[in-house]
Write an enzyme that holds these catalytic residues in place. Structure first.
Site, mmCIF file in Angstrom:
data_model
loop_
_atom_site.group_PDB
_atom_site.id
_atom_site.type_symbol
_atom_site.label_atom_id
_atom_site.label_comp_id
_atom_site.label_asym_id
_atom_site.label_seq_id
_atom_site.Cartn_x
_atom_site.Cartn_y
_atom_site.Cartn_z
ATOM 1 C CE1 TYR A 41 -9.541 8.363 16.425
ATOM 2 C CE2 TYR A 41 -11.706 10.083 16.860
ATOM 3 C CZ TYR A 41 -10.246 9.531 16.270
ATOM 4 O OH TYR A 41 -9.763 10.385 15.123
ATOM 5 C CG ASN A 71 -1.908 10.605 10.010
ATOM 6 O OD1 ASN A 71 -2.780 11.425 10.114
ATOM 7 N ND2 ASN A 71 -1.961 9.394 9.505
ATOM 8 C CG ASP A 118 2.021 -3.477 12.861
ATOM 9 O OD1 ASP A 118 1.492 -2.793 13.410
ATOM 10 O OD2 ASP A 118 1.722 -4.682 12.518
ATOM 11 C CE LYS A 155 -4.008 -1.829 2.951
ATOM 12 N NZ LYS A 155 -4.549 -1.416 4.146
ATOM 13 C CE LYS A 204 -6.825 10.194 17.598
ATOM 14 N NZ LYS A 204 -5.444 10.336 16.842
HETATM 15 N N1 LIG Z 1 -10.706 11.724 9.425
HETATM 16 C C1 LIG Z 1 -11.111 12.421 10.621
HETATM 17 O O1 LIG Z 1 -12.382 13.238 10.636
HETATM 18 C C2 LIG Z 1 -10.270 12.767 11.571
HETATM 19 C C3 LIG Z 1 -10.688 13.887 12.470
HETATM 20 C C4 LIG Z 1 -9.704 14.174 13.411
HETATM 21 C C5 LIG Z 1 -8.547 13.630 13.555
HETATM 22 N N2 LIG Z 1 -8.047 12.572 12.918
HETATM 23 C C6 LIG Z 1 -6.865 11.843 12.947
HETATM 24 O O2 LIG Z 1 -6.209 11.885 11.758
HETATM 25 C C7 LIG Z 1 -5.343 10.959 11.761
HETATM 26 C C8 LIG Z 1 -5.425 10.171 10.490
HETATM 27 O O3 LIG Z 1 -6.931 9.692 10.233
HETATM 28 P P1 LIG Z 1 -7.515 9.175 8.913
HETATM 29 O O4 LIG Z 1 -8.960 9.747 9.166
HETATM 30 O O5 LIG Z 1 -6.537 9.644 7.632
HETATM 31 O O6 LIG Z 1 -7.700 7.636 8.970
HETATM 32 P P2 LIG Z 1 -7.433 6.568 7.768
HETATM 33 O O7 LIG Z 1 -7.774 6.837 6.422
HETATM 34 O O8 LIG Z 1 -8.265 5.304 8.649
HETATM 35 O O9 LIG Z 1 -5.722 6.207 7.910
HETATM 36 C C9 LIG Z 1 -5.240 5.792 9.124
HETATM 37 C C10 LIG Z 1 -3.867 5.348 8.896
HETATM 38 O O10 LIG Z 1 -3.110 4.696 10.022
HETATM 39 C C11 LIG Z 1 -2.646 3.613 9.589
HETATM 40 N N3 LIG Z 1 -2.758 2.462 10.489
HETATM 41 C C12 LIG Z 1 -3.624 2.033 11.314
HETATM 42 N N4 LIG Z 1 -3.125 0.955 12.080
HETATM 43 C C13 LIG Z 1 -1.712 1.116 11.941
HETATM 44 C C14 LIG Z 1 -0.714 0.137 12.522
HETATM 45 N N5 LIG Z 1 -0.834 -0.586 13.500
HETATM 46 N N6 LIG Z 1 0.662 0.803 12.401
HETATM 47 C C15 LIG Z 1 0.930 1.595 11.399
HETATM 48 N N7 LIG Z 1 -0.039 2.243 10.893
HETATM 49 C C16 LIG Z 1 -1.132 1.906 11.161
HETATM 50 C C17 LIG Z 1 -3.597 3.038 8.382
HETATM 51 O O11 LIG Z 1 -2.907 2.055 7.710
HETATM 52 P P3 LIG Z 1 -3.784 0.966 6.922
HETATM 53 O O12 LIG Z 1 -4.225 1.500 5.770
HETATM 54 O O13 LIG Z 1 -2.678 -0.077 6.486
HETATM 55 O O14 LIG Z 1 -4.899 0.349 7.816
HETATM 56 C C18 LIG Z 1 -3.696 4.387 7.561
HETATM 57 O O15 LIG Z 1 -2.543 4.603 6.909
HETATM 58 C C19 LIG Z 1 -5.882 9.866 12.800
HETATM 59 O O16 LIG Z 1 -4.774 9.997 13.884
HETATM 60 C C20 LIG Z 1 -7.002 10.307 13.495
HETATM 61 O O17 LIG Z 1 -7.433 10.056 14.869
HETATM 62 C C21 LIG Z 1 -8.976 12.421 11.715
#
Ligand SMILES: NC(=O)c1ccc[n+]([C@@H]2O[C@H](COP(=O)([O-])OP(=O)(O)OC[C@H]3O[C@@H](n4cnc5c(N)ncnc54)[C@H](OP(=O)(O)O)[C@@H]3O)[C@@H](O)[C@H]2O)c1
Length: 331
Positions: free
Chosen positions: A200, A113, A86, A62, A204
């Site tokens: 979750y 992130n 990981d 990926k 945070k």
């Molecule tokens: N989206 C929102 O509305 C929002 C709002 C506020 C804050 N955030 C924060 O922004 C950040 C990114 O969120 P996102 O929305 O972009 O989420 P996302 O699309 O689910 O992406 C999460 C990323 O973390 C990776 N990940 C998960 N478990 C892991 C592990 N064990 N080791 C290494 N990498 C791992 C995933 O890899 P895989 O693809 O392999 O699963 C993916 O690359 C997070 O901290 C989230 O809390 C998001």
């Protein structure tokens, strides 16, 4: 502000400007950057002339696909590297740090992130899964990278930045476990579905508290030294809700349509924090600027919780990597 009306206002009416920093010569790491906000943040860093951008991902295939997309859209090759990390495994974090120490001449910014929001209780290492990925491993990683960041600061006369990605939902999270003698143990013991629904947001909230405490223990960066901050990207379209119970999916589709920012817009928040100055040290950033965290975080109770939970985290980190506490205060 982290109240519901303020959140809705931000989502509907606030846009972040496109970041315009020049990161020439700099090396950056973004965890979880194969998709979502991390991917867009990494793409911004490449666009802003960073010399090396490491996609720290758990799935190399990926990651390679993400690298290809970034290279195609920015027309820049030789910048992005894909390294395995990981966060569900402490050994993977330590091995990633060893690779950084062996291969990187400098490290200017790390964006913590990657995060998960599991719907069901499961464990990674010694904790519930989200506690391990979002908190313990992320702080293990950044703390172990401090010496390389400090070396970068001394050699290149710069101020490296460690940015933790949090969320404004930290303002709605409740942490009754702070009444218990061991906060992590109490969180780990709660296997209920209501416990998982709030898990979750709790991670945070812990992220904001622990960022503040880490920054305080490291001391103020003057002309040199490492800056630690945390950033909220706002509610954005992404894969984050993939593990949410099916019953919430229609609501999430609706909220995505009405309220969500694009991932590109949200990722600008990552970049403003990752390029932040010393004024951002220990601060919560939202909409690309320093903003007050929740009322609880600013309260006496919040500050006491911040000290305690950091002490607990450090005990865990010491077990994983004896001597790590020395790195926090080291110069
Ligand atoms: N989206 C929102 O509305 C929002 C709002 C506020 C804050 N955030 C924060 O922004 C950040 C990114 O969120 P996102 O929305 O972009 O989420 P996302 O699309 O689910 O992406 C999460 C990323 O973390 C990776 N990940 C998960 N478990 C892991 C592990 N064990 N080791 C290494 N990498 C791992 C995933 O890899 P895989 O693809 O392999 O699963 C993916 O690359 C997070 O901290 C989230 O809390 C998001």
């Amino acid at each position: 502000m982290t109240t519901l009306p303020a959140i809705i206002y931000n989502q509907l009416f606030v846009s972040l400007p496109e970041p315009k920093f020049d990161l020439a010569g700099q090396t950056a790491i973004v965890t979880g950057s194969n998709t979502g906000l991390g991917f867009e943040a990494a793409r911004h860093l490449v666009r802003l002339n960073a010399e090396t951008v490491i996609l720290a991902v758990r799935n190399i295939e990926k990651g390679e696909h993400a690298k290809q997309r970034i290279e195609e859209s920015t027309k820049k090759e030789g910048v992005v590297e894909v390294w395995e990390l990981d966060l569900s495994s402490y050994e993977s974090v330590k091995s990633f740090v060893r690779k950084c120490n062996q291969n990187l001449q400098r490290l200017d910014c790390v964006i913590g992130n990657a995060a998960i929001g599991p719907g069901l209780y499961k464990t990674f290492e010694d904790n519930e899964a989200a506690l391990t990925v979002n908190i313990v491993s992320t702080f293990l990683l950044n703390t172990l990278l401090l010496p390389l960041c400090r070396k970068t600061s001394r050699l290149f006369n710069v101020q490296p930045r460690l940015t933790f990605i949090v969320s404004e939902v930290h303002g709605m999270a409740r942490l009754p476990e702070r009444q218990q003698p061991d906060i992590f143990a109490a969180l780990n013991a709660d296997k209920s579905s209501s416990g998982m629904r709030r898990r979750y947001g709790v991670t945070k909230l812990l992220g904001v508290l622990l960022t503040k405490e880490l920054a305080a223990r490291m001391g103020k960066p003057d002309n040199q030294g490492v800056i630690v901050n945390c950033a909220n990207p706002g509610f954005c379209v992404s894969d984050l809700g993939r593990d949410a119970p099916a019953v919430y999916r229609p609501l999430m589709v609706l909220l995505n349509l009405i309220l969500a920012r694009t991932t590109e817009m949200g990722s600008r928040a990552h970049v403003f924090a990752a390029a932040g100055s010393a004024e951002t040290h220990g601060q919560y950033m939202s909409n690309g600027r320093v903003e007050p965290p929740s009322e609880f975080v600013r309260s006496k109770d919040g500050m006491e919780t911040q000290h305690r939970v950091y002490d607990e985290l450090l005990k865990k980190l010491e077990k994983i990597n004896p001597g790590i506490s020395q790195l926090v205060v080291g110069k």
